[in-house]
Design an enzyme around this catalytic site. Structure first.
Site, PDB file in Angstrom:
ATOM      1  N   TYR A   1       0.861  -1.184   0.000  1.00 37.41           N
ATOM      2  CA  TYR A   1       0.000   0.000   0.000  1.00 37.41           C
ATOM      3  C   TYR A   1       0.897   1.233   0.000  1.00 37.41           C
ATOM      4  O   TYR A   1       1.762   1.379   0.865  1.00 37.41           O
ATOM      5  CB  TYR A   1      -0.888  -0.018   1.248  1.00 37.41           C
ATOM      6  CG  TYR A   1      -1.826   1.156   1.363  1.00 37.41           C
ATOM      7  CD1 TYR A   1      -2.869   1.313   0.459  1.00 37.41           C
ATOM      8  CD2 TYR A   1      -1.676   2.102   2.372  1.00 37.41           C
ATOM      9  CE1 TYR A   1      -3.749   2.395   0.567  1.00 37.41           C
ATOM     10  CE2 TYR A   1      -2.546   3.177   2.494  1.00 37.41           C
ATOM     11  CZ  TYR A   1      -3.580   3.317   1.584  1.00 37.41           C
ATOM     12  OH  TYR A   1      -4.450   4.381   1.690  1.00 37.41           O
TER      13      TYR A   1
ATOM     14  N   ASP B   1       9.402   2.581   0.756  1.00 41.74           N
ATOM     15  CA  ASP B   1       8.267   3.181   1.446  1.00 41.74           C
ATOM     16  C   ASP B   1       8.355   2.740   2.900  1.00 41.74           C
ATOM     17  O   ASP B   1       7.945   1.635   3.256  1.00 41.74           O
ATOM     18  CB  ASP B   1       6.967   2.708   0.783  1.00 41.74           C
ATOM     19  CG  ASP B   1       5.740   3.255   1.490  1.00 41.74           C
ATOM     20  OD1 ASP B   1       5.877   3.751   2.623  1.00 41.74           O
ATOM     21  OD2 ASP B   1       4.643   3.155   0.913  1.00 41.74           O
TER      22      ASP B   1
ATOM     23  N   LYS C   1       3.957   7.992   9.414  1.00 39.94           N
ATOM     24  CA  LYS C   1       3.312   7.502  10.646  1.00 39.94           C
ATOM     25  C   LYS C   1       4.060   7.784  11.956  1.00 39.94           C
ATOM     26  O   LYS C   1       3.720   8.701  12.677  1.00 39.94           O
ATOM     27  CB  LYS C   1       3.074   6.007  10.507  1.00 39.94           C
ATOM     28  CG  LYS C   1       2.018   5.665   9.447  1.00 39.94           C
ATOM     29  CD  LYS C   1       1.593   4.238   9.552  1.00 39.94           C
ATOM     30  CE  LYS C   1       0.754   3.755   8.408  1.00 39.94           C
ATOM     31  NZ  LYS C   1      -0.676   4.006   8.533  1.00 39.94           N
TER      32      LYS C   1
HETATM   33  C1  LIG Z   1       3.398   1.597   3.633  1.00 36.33           C
HETATM   34  C2  LIG Z   1       2.476   2.770   3.503  1.00 36.33           C
HETATM   35  N1  LIG Z   1       2.752   3.716   2.587  1.00 36.33           N
HETATM   36  C3  LIG Z   1       1.983   4.806   2.445  1.00 36.33           C
HETATM   37  C4  LIG Z   1       0.882   5.007   3.226  1.00 36.33           C
HETATM   38  C5  LIG Z   1       0.047   6.241   3.055  1.00 36.33           C
HETATM   39  O1  LIG Z   1       0.301   7.095   4.102  1.00 36.33           O
HETATM   40  P1  LIG Z   1      -0.819   8.175   4.557  1.00 36.33           P
HETATM   41  O2  LIG Z   1      -1.981   7.404   5.079  1.00 36.33           O
HETATM   42  O3  LIG Z   1      -0.091   8.969   5.604  1.00 36.33           O
HETATM   43  O4  LIG Z   1      -1.136   8.982   3.350  1.00 36.33           O
HETATM   44  C6  LIG Z   1       0.549   4.053   4.201  1.00 36.33           C
HETATM   45  C7  LIG Z   1      -0.617   4.232   5.068  1.00 36.33           C
HETATM   46  O5  LIG Z   1      -1.050   3.360   5.781  1.00 36.33           O
HETATM   47  C8  LIG Z   1       1.368   2.901   4.335  1.00 36.33           C
HETATM   48  O6  LIG Z   1       1.092   1.936   5.233  1.00 36.33           O
END
Ligand SMILES: Cc1ncc(COP(=O)(O)O)c(C=O)c1O
Length: 438
Positions: free
Chosen positions: A149, A251, A279
């Protein structure tokens, strides 16, 4: 399958949800908040390791609010930092000194963080990284992996639908959209592959490297199970990106500050070109960072790649991030988080055996996943079909009914303020819940 008995009263939440649905679409502000049992709940306050809902139910929290609350809820040092700095101002439409201090800290801890920019969330920081990768390489597509994700925006809202009939073969996967309303032909922007299969990535890079600007990956797959990279997989991606002049993007929205202050890149000793942190950076305040090596990030420095945002680096956000990192920097914090995570994983495996349940526990320690499956391990998104979803959900619901909150997809996070007694309590409750499922 056995149903879990309803023990808690959620009547105020139910009433508020009905009121909320009249003005908030679906009654919530983020799609994921809908998914709870018996329905979305409303919360009143949180402190340390506990969260309290509006009906007065108290939960020992392992969701950490989807990850951010790594130093616990309402940590006094973070709040003090935020209050003190907010009194000086909120947002200047200009620079302020604490931004530099925060950037210097990330630069010290994160191997690839030579230059950086702050944004508001993971989703937008991801897009910044993709833009830098395209600009530097002059190529257009990125490789991404099934089950990972990377936010909810158009070009990454793919590959999250677990439907073996429609997903195509591993060697030739179909890209399945996650939502209606995605711009036409945006799937030209990426090639999707199963994760943890270096040979497949090699083959794809050999054929398409002329158009591949980047490979983007979660270094640990935490959005579908909690799946660790196979030995040599991340290094293999590193080598391919170096060979073919593509950006390796990590990521680290989940792994950042959780696997250590240097993120998964330090833990696995593989340095990406660009990476994203969000996060756990700031205890629930909306800030993220796109960090990278100078040879990539100079494009932003020179204004060739535009990155902007009215609210970026607002005072409270930067102060919250500094406060959070200062707490995490206390000697032994991550060692303790790892040890607690291992204690929890061991305990859950023990009670699964004692109760004869097929609970599969996977993870690293600071984050871990539980689900019911008759396999020894799950190694990629497609293999997560092994999980018996209704039973896994019933377990999570049963835990919540007994005052333990876990993320709805079976993920647990450990914070710096959890203690052995909390872990042991969670294991005891897991045993009770497993017995109820028998
Ligand atoms: C691995 C990963 N990348 C990107 C995101 C997106 O981040 P945001 O919710 O702060 O936009 C998330 C959100 O859960 C994530 O788990």
């Amino acid at each position: 399958m056995k149903q879990i008995k309803l023990q808690l009263n959620h009547s105020k939440s139910a009433e508020l949800l009905e009121r909320s649905k009249k003005v908030l679409a679906g009654g919530v502000s983020s799609e994921f908040r809908k998914f709870n049992h018996p329905h979305a709940l409303f919360y009143d306050h949180s402190e340390g390791v506990y969260t309290y809902d509006v009906d007065g139910n108290k939960y020992l929290d392992f969701t950490l609010s989807q990850g951010p609350m790594i130093v616990g809820h309402s940590h006094p040092h973070v709040l003090k930092r935020v209050h003190e700095y907010s009194e000086k101002g909120q947002l200047f439409a200009g620079q302020h000194i604490l931004e530099i201090e925060l950037a210097e800290k990330l630069n010290k801890h994160i191997p690839s963080a030579e230059l950086m920019r702050f944004c508001l969330d993971g989703s937008t920081a991801i897009q910044t990284a993709l833009r830098v990768a395209r600009a530097k390489t002059g190529k257009n597509k990125f490789i991404r992996f099934e089950g990972h994700y990377h936010g909810w925006l158009d070009n990454v809202s793919w590959g999250l639908t677990l439907d073996l009939e429609r997903m195509g073969t591993k060697e030739n996967p179909n890209s399945l959209p996650w939502t209606d309303g995605i711009a036409n032909e945006i799937d030209n922007e990426f090639i999707i592959l199963p994760w943890n299969d270096l040979e497949l990535v090699k083959k794809t890079m050999l054929e398409y490297h002329n158009v591949i600007a980047a490979i983007i990956t979660e270094p640990i797959m935490c959005n579908s199970g909690c799946i660790l990279p196979e030995e040599g997989f991340l290094q293999g991606l590193r080598d391919l990106c170096t060979t073919y002049n593509s950006a390796l993007i990590f990521d680290e929205v989940i792994t950042g500050f959780r696997t250590g202050l240097g993120g998964a890149q330090k833990y696995y000793d593989v340095t990406p070109d660009l990476s994203i942190f969000a996060k756990a950076l700031a205890s629930g305040y909306p800030i993220s960072a796109i960090v990278g090596k100078k040879e990539w990030m100079h494009l932003i420095a020179e204004g060739k790649v535009i990155h902007a945002g009215t609210m970026n680096s607002a005072c409270a956000l930067i102060a919250a991030a500094l406060g959070t990192i200062e707490v995490l920097e206390e000697e032994g914090t991550h060692e303790r988080i790892f040890a607690l995570g291992h204690r929890l994983m061991d305990g859950l495996r023990r009670v699964a055996e004692e109760t004869g349940q097929n609970l599969l526990v996977q993870g690293l320690g600071p984050m871990l996943h539980t689900g019911f499956a008759n396999v020894k391990s799950v190694k990629d998104f497609r293999e997560t079909t092994a999980y018996e979803q209704p039973k896994s959900k019933m377990f999570i619901y049963g835990m919540q009914q007994r005052g333990i909150r876990i993320i709805g997809r079976g993920l647990w996070y450990i914070s710096a303020v959890h203690e052995e007694k909390h872990i042991d309590h969670a294991i005891k409750i897991a045993k009770e819940t497993l017995l109820e499922l028998n």
